[in-house]
Design a protein around this motif. Structure first.
Motif, PDB file in Angstrom:
ATOM      1  N   GLY A  92       0.813  -1.213   0.000  1.00 52.45           N
ATOM      2  CA  GLY A  92       0.000   0.000   0.000  1.00 52.45           C
ATOM      3  C   GLY A  92       0.841   1.254   0.000  1.00 52.45           C
ATOM      4  N   TRP A  93       0.227   2.323  -0.455  1.00 49.31           N
ATOM      5  CA  TRP A  93       0.811   3.674  -0.350  1.00 49.31           C
ATOM      6  C   TRP A  93      -0.122   4.518   0.521  1.00 49.31           C
ATOM      7  N   PHE A  94       0.471   5.233   1.450  1.00 50.77           N
ATOM      8  CA  PHE A  94      -0.239   6.159   2.319  1.00 50.77           C
ATOM      9  C   PHE A  94       0.473   7.500   2.262  1.00 50.77           C
ATOM     10  N   ARG A  95      -0.186   8.541   2.720  1.00 48.93           N
ATOM     11  CA  ARG A  95       0.463   9.849   2.753  1.00 48.93           C
ATOM     12  C   ARG A  95       0.030  10.605   4.003  1.00 48.93           C
ATOM     13  N   ARG A 127      -2.387  10.329   8.810  1.00 51.61           N
ATOM     14  CA  ARG A 127      -1.971   9.532   7.664  1.00 51.61           C
ATOM     15  C   ARG A 127      -3.214   8.985   6.963  1.00 51.61           C
ATOM     16  N   GLU A 128      -3.215   9.047   5.645  1.00 49.95           N
ATOM     17  CA  GLU A 128      -4.376   8.592   4.891  1.00 49.95           C
ATOM     18  C   GLU A 128      -3.985   7.627   3.793  1.00 49.95           C
ATOM     19  N   PHE A 129      -4.918   6.757   3.480  1.00 50.35           N
ATOM     20  CA  PHE A 129      -4.726   5.765   2.433  1.00 50.35           C
ATOM     21  C   PHE A 129      -4.708   6.432   1.066  1.00 50.35           C
ATOM     22  N   VAL A 130      -3.836   5.943   0.187  1.00 43.84           N
ATOM     23  CA  VAL A 130      -3.759   6.442  -1.180  1.00 43.84           C
ATOM     24  C   VAL A 130      -4.105   5.338  -2.183  1.00 43.84           C
ATOM     25  N   ALA A 131      -3.374   4.226  -2.113  1.00 43.27           N
ATOM     26  CA  ALA A 131      -3.578   3.144  -3.081  1.00 43.27           C
ATOM     27  C   ALA A 131      -3.013   1.851  -2.518  1.00 43.27           C
ATOM     28  N   ALA A 132      -3.521   0.731  -3.028  1.00 42.78           N
ATOM     29  CA  ALA A 132      -3.014  -0.569  -2.603  1.00 42.78           C
ATOM     30  C   ALA A 132      -3.134  -1.559  -3.741  1.00 42.78           C
ATOM     31  N   ILE A 133      -2.323  -2.602  -3.676  1.00 46.48           N
ATOM     32  CA  ILE A 133      -2.297  -3.609  -4.730  1.00 46.48           C
ATOM     33  C   ILE A 133      -2.094  -4.973  -4.102  1.00 46.48           C
ATOM     34  N   THR A 134      -2.799  -5.983  -4.619  1.00 47.19           N
ATOM     35  CA  THR A 134      -2.674  -7.328  -4.080  1.00 47.19           C
ATOM     36  C   THR A 134      -1.321  -7.942  -4.422  1.00 47.19           C
ATOM     37  N   SER A 148      -0.486 -10.362  -6.209  1.00 47.38           N
ATOM     38  CA  SER A 148      -0.285 -10.723  -7.606  1.00 47.38           C
ATOM     39  C   SER A 148      -0.336  -9.527  -8.544  1.00 47.38           C
ATOM     40  N   GLY A 149      -0.819  -8.416  -8.027  1.00 52.62           N
ATOM     41  CA  GLY A 149      -1.022  -7.253  -8.883  1.00 52.62           C
ATOM     42  C   GLY A 149      -2.353  -7.260  -9.597  1.00 52.62           C
ATOM     43  N   GLY A 150      -3.189  -8.257  -9.319  1.00 56.66           N
ATOM     44  CA  GLY A 150      -4.442  -8.385 -10.044  1.00 56.66           C
ATOM     45  C   GLY A 150      -5.570  -7.520  -9.549  1.00 56.66           C
ATOM     46  N   ASN A 151      -5.404  -6.926  -8.388  1.00 62.55           N
ATOM     47  CA  ASN A 151      -6.461  -6.089  -7.814  1.00 62.55           C
ATOM     48  C   ASN A 151      -5.841  -4.847  -7.211  1.00 62.55           C
ATOM     49  N   THR A 152      -6.463  -3.717  -7.479  1.00 64.77           N
ATOM     50  CA  THR A 152      -5.981  -2.460  -6.921  1.00 64.77           C
ATOM     51  C   THR A 152      -7.124  -1.704  -6.257  1.00 64.77           C
ATOM     52  N   GLU A 153      -6.765  -0.856  -5.308  1.00 61.24           N
ATOM     53  CA  GLU A 153      -7.715  -0.016  -4.600  1.00 61.24           C
ATOM     54  C   GLU A 153      -7.162   1.402  -4.574  1.00 61.24           C
ATOM     55  N   TYR A 154      -8.044   2.396  -4.640  1.00 59.90           N
ATOM     56  CA  TYR A 154      -7.619   3.796  -4.638  1.00 59.90           C
ATOM     57  C   TYR A 154      -8.533   4.627  -3.747  1.00 59.90           C
ATOM     58  N   ALA A 155      -7.941   5.630  -3.137  1.00 64.47           N
ATOM     59  CA  ALA A 155      -8.743   6.644  -2.472  1.00 64.47           C
ATOM     60  C   ALA A 155      -9.485   7.449  -3.532  1.00 64.47           C
ATOM     61  N   ASP A 156     -10.670   7.903  -3.180  1.00 66.01           N
ATOM     62  CA  ASP A 156     -11.466   8.671  -4.145  1.00 66.01           C
ATOM     63  C   ASP A 156     -10.715   9.896  -4.647  1.00 66.01           C
ATOM     64  N   SER A 157      -9.912  10.491  -3.779  1.00 65.91           N
ATOM     65  CA  SER A 157      -9.221  11.732  -4.122  1.00 65.91           C
ATOM     66  C   SER A 157      -8.158  11.547  -5.198  1.00 65.91           C
ATOM     67  N   VAL A 158      -7.736  10.312  -5.451  1.00 66.88           N
ATOM     68  CA  VAL A 158      -6.668  10.091  -6.438  1.00 66.88           C
ATOM     69  C   VAL A 158      -7.112   9.229  -7.612  1.00 66.88           C
ATOM     70  N   LYS A 159      -8.329   8.731  -7.577  1.00 67.48           N
ATOM     71  CA  LYS A 159      -8.813   7.885  -8.673  1.00 67.48           C
ATOM     72  C   LYS A 159      -8.747   8.619  -9.996  1.00 67.48           C
ATOM     73  N   GLY A 160      -8.246   7.931 -11.003  1.00 68.35           N
ATOM     74  CA  GLY A 160      -8.121   8.515 -12.322  1.00 68.35           C
ATOM     75  C   GLY A 160      -6.853   9.334 -12.526  1.00 68.35           C
ATOM     76  N   ARG A 161      -6.124   9.597 -11.439  1.00 67.47           N
ATOM     77  CA  ARG A 161      -4.876  10.374 -11.543  1.00 67.47           C
ATOM     78  C   ARG A 161      -3.653   9.552 -11.148  1.00 67.47           C
ATOM     79  N   PRO A 212      -9.380  -8.582  -1.289  1.00 70.11           N
ATOM     80  CA  PRO A 212      -8.703  -7.447  -1.914  1.00 70.11           C
ATOM     81  C   PRO A 212      -7.698  -6.800  -0.972  1.00 70.11           C
ATOM     82  N   ALA A 213      -6.859  -5.956  -1.501  1.00 66.83           N
ATOM     83  CA  ALA A 213      -5.848  -5.296  -0.685  1.00 66.83           C
ATOM     84  C   ALA A 213      -6.517  -4.367   0.328  1.00 66.83           C
ATOM     85  N   ALA A 214      -5.920  -4.304   1.520  1.00 64.43           N
ATOM     86  CA  ALA A 214      -6.479  -3.511   2.607  1.00 64.43           C
ATOM     87  C   ALA A 214      -6.269  -2.017   2.363  1.00 64.43           C
TER      88      ALA A 214
END
Length: 127
Positions: free
Chosen positions: A35-38, A45-52, A54-67, A106-108
């Motif tokens: 995971g990435w936090f900032r 500290r807040e969540f930014v993005a995470a990846i499983t 295998s790399g097959g699943n990702t999660e994003y904070a709403d504030s960074v989705k699409g960017r 999925p990734a936490a």
């Protein structure tokens, strides 16, 4: 034990891009979600993005989705965060983290799920 070292931070203008890298060692990197936090000054500290694992699943904070885009190369024990269309509100210290449990999917998205943390890299976006 696992050691994580971030790199790639810096100063960029609004609308610019940066790619952060996080290199892992000391534990089977490919078994764990990452995971990435900032954390901005005066904020939690807040969540930014995470990846499983295998790399097959990702999660994003709403504030960074699409960017922002998270990816990983298990052969290189490295996870990346590509950050595009940066805004001043993205200014923070960015931390990568490794999950405490193998094969989680999925990734936490909560910090408590992650056991190992890097030292952080500063990202500053000027207006």
């Amino acid at each position: 034990q696992m050691q994580l070292v971030e790199s790639g931070g810096g100063l960029v203008q609004t609308g610019g891009s940066l790619r952060l890298s996080c290199a892992g060692s000391g534990r089977a990197f490919n078994l764990y979600a990452m995971g990435w936090f900032r954390q901005a000054p005066g904020k939690e500290r807040e969540f930014v993005a995470a990846i499983t694992w295998s790399g097959g699943n990702t999660e994003y904070a709403d504030s960074v989705k699409g960017r922002f885009a998270i990816s990983r190369d298990n052969a290189k024990n490295t996870v990346y965060l590509q950050m595009n269309s940066l805004k001043p509100e993205d200014t923070a210290v960015y931390f990568c983290a490794a999950d405490s449990h193998s094969y989680r999917a999925p990734a936490a998205t909560i910090a408590g799920a992650y056991s190992y943390w890097g030292q952080g890299t500063q990202v500053t976006v000027s207006s």
